[in-house]
Design an enzyme around this catalytic site. Structure first.
Site, PDB file in Angstrom:
ATOM      1  N   HIS A 313       0.850  -1.189   0.000  1.00 40.64           N
ATOM      2  CA  HIS A 313       0.000   0.000   0.000  1.00 40.64           C
ATOM      3  C   HIS A 313       0.881   1.232   0.000  1.00 40.64           C
ATOM      4  O   HIS A 313       1.945   1.243   0.606  1.00 40.64           O
ATOM      5  CB  HIS A 313      -0.899   0.002   1.248  1.00 40.64           C
ATOM      6  CG  HIS A 313      -2.008   1.003   1.183  1.00 40.64           C
ATOM      7  ND1 HIS A 313      -1.813   2.332   1.487  1.00 40.64           N
ATOM      8  CD2 HIS A 313      -3.313   0.886   0.829  1.00 40.64           C
ATOM      9  CE1 HIS A 313      -2.963   2.981   1.332  1.00 40.64           C
ATOM     10  NE2 HIS A 313      -3.886   2.130   0.945  1.00 40.64           N
ATOM     11  N   ASP A 371      -7.742  -4.571  -0.259  1.00 37.31           N
ATOM     12  CA  ASP A 371      -8.349  -4.877  -1.559  1.00 37.31           C
ATOM     13  C   ASP A 371      -8.282  -6.372  -1.861  1.00 37.31           C
ATOM     14  O   ASP A 371      -9.203  -6.937  -2.456  1.00 37.31           O
ATOM     15  CB  ASP A 371      -7.628  -4.107  -2.678  1.00 37.31           C
ATOM     16  CG  ASP A 371      -7.756  -2.607  -2.514  1.00 37.31           C
ATOM     17  OD1 ASP A 371      -8.885  -2.153  -2.307  1.00 37.31           O
ATOM     18  OD2 ASP A 371      -6.741  -1.896  -2.592  1.00 37.31           O
TER      19      ASP A 371
END
Length: 436
Positions: A313, A371
């Site tokens: 991320h 995700d």
């Protein structure tokens, strides 16, 4: 903002006079250097592509510490909110600054659930789209169109208008997403049923038909509610900054949120969970678990062009706290549905194992992110991959509204106007066409 006793001094090597810049301290997080008077005093701007070192506002809503892997909504850790509160409680917190008591929660839930229907004419608007349109293309149009139906709540400077627009948007987004889905598969729209929970109502609108009702499964409803909570806000990301910038012009709340939906659609932002599932499908089509070693080899090869989606991320340099929570939910949902042996899910779990153990990924802190898990959960529930980003938009709507309202209430807010470093042609004369 609290001014610090310490000042920053900006010195120039060309003999220009130096200047002192105020420093402000937040309640937590890095200090900021106030450069608002820089241009007036020096004739110079700062240069910061992507605004990676620039605080565009002061905010009390969401705090992220990427190094620690910490996410706070109004000071509350996401780990506690996801376990102890539902999505509408989280919405209340983001909008009003505190968690609701029992009466406030009941009143807020009642208000939201009584605004779940959308104007019947929205159905005719929806029919103008091709049935194979991407759901986010449809959602951008539908959310923008709300301002054409709700004229009584379009004045962004009127607190009452902002309040009712907020409730309407939170209430109607699940209905719009479900309508967009039903339209693409050629099924009739299902009207909301207000005695269900927010997440349960959404799933019924998604999966019921006039000939067969949908009985919400508590495990799946709880999983969907958690997806909403974990995506409710995430500080000044691209779509939130878009909503703030759009709203800074004084446009109506529906238009500002539609701009956020459009920004979220990008594969580098909200489309990441869709890209992750597409990656898993590609590996599956090439041979599944048996070919995973080959895929990992390609990921490690910089020249292969193969990217690992759903891992790492930009902000979290540690494990994404939302991913830990979503991982629990993921295994709970797969267990409830008996899908542990589904080839796609076995592949996903094998990829997770490699990423958590392989030195290459561990050293680069490429941990599975939110995700990765939310995509797997949504697929297990039966939500088609192209709809993932629309569900992200549904969840993030409350964060966008809270940020927009905060900006409008800030006495320092101005219409956004970034500057540039111009490197094009200098002034020149237009030649007659025959001499060009």
């Amino acid at each position: 903002m609290t001014p610090s006793d310490v000042k920053a001094t900006l010195a120039f090597s060309d003999g220009s006079p130096s200047m002192e810049l105020p420093i402000y301290k937040g309640s937590i997080g890095p200090d900021v250097i106030d450069i608002r008077k820089l241009y007036a005093q020096t004739g110079k701007f700062t240069y910061d592509p992507g605004f990676l070192s620039t605080a565009s506002c002061n905010s009390t809503i969401t705090y992220i510490d990427g190094d620690k892997g910490e996410l706070l909504y109004r000071g509350y850790p996401i780990e506690q909110l996801a376990v102890n509160c539902d999505y509408l409680e989280t919405c209340y917190l983001l909008l009003y600054g505190e968690l609701p008591n029992a009466d406030q929660k009941a009143s807020f839930n009642d208000r939201v659930m009584h605004h779940t229907m959308v104007n019947e004419q929205m159905q005719f608007f929806l029919r103008g789209f091709r049935r194979d349109a991407h759901p986010m293309a449809v959602m951008t149009g539908l959310v923008g169109a709300l301002s054409a139906f709700y004229h009584d709540s379009t004045d962004i400077n009127n607190p009452e208008h902002r309040e009712i627009a907020a409730i309407r948007l939170i209430a109607k987004m699940p209905t719009l997403v479900a309508m967009a889905y039903k339209y693409t598969i050629g099924q009739p729209y299902i009207y909301p049923k207000n005695d269900l929970s927010y997440a349960g109502n959404f799933m019924r609108m998604m999966f019921a038909t006039p000939c067969e009702d949908y009985k919400p499964n508590d495990v799946l409803v709880r999983a969907m509610d958690r997806i909403f909570t974990l995506h409710a806000d995430h500080e000044q990301n691209a779509s939130t900054s878009t909503v703030r910038l759009c709203g800074s012009s004084g446009t109506n709340p529906f238009a500002a949120i539609a701009a956020g939906v459009a920004c979220l659609w990008g594969p580098a932002h909200g489309g990441a969970n869709e890209a992750c599932l597409n990656m898993l499908a590609d590996i599956q089509n090439q041979g599944g678990v048996a070919k995973i070693g080959e895929f990992i080899k390609q990921v490690k090869d910089k020249n292969s062009g193969v990217k690992l989606m759903g891992f790492g991320h930009r902000v979290y340099k540690n494990y994404d706290p939302r991913a830990k929570l979503m991982r629990e939910t993921c295994h709970e949902v797969l267990g409830e549905l008996g899908l542990q042996n589904d080839p796609m899910f076995k592949l996903a779990m094998e990829l997770e194992k490699i990423a958590l153990e392989d030195e290459y990924f561990v050293a680069r802190k490429l941990y599975p992110n939110v995700d990765f898990y939310s995509g797997i959960v949504q697929r297990a529930i039966g939500i088609p991959v192209p709809l993932f980003t629309a569900i992200f938009a549904l969840a993030r709507t409350v964060g966008w509204i809270a940020q927009l309202n905060e900006m409008i209430g800030d006495p320092e807010y101005k219409i956004g106007r970034p500057r540039q470093l111009f490197v094009g042609a200098t002034s020149r004369d237009v030649k007659p066409i025959g001499q060009r």
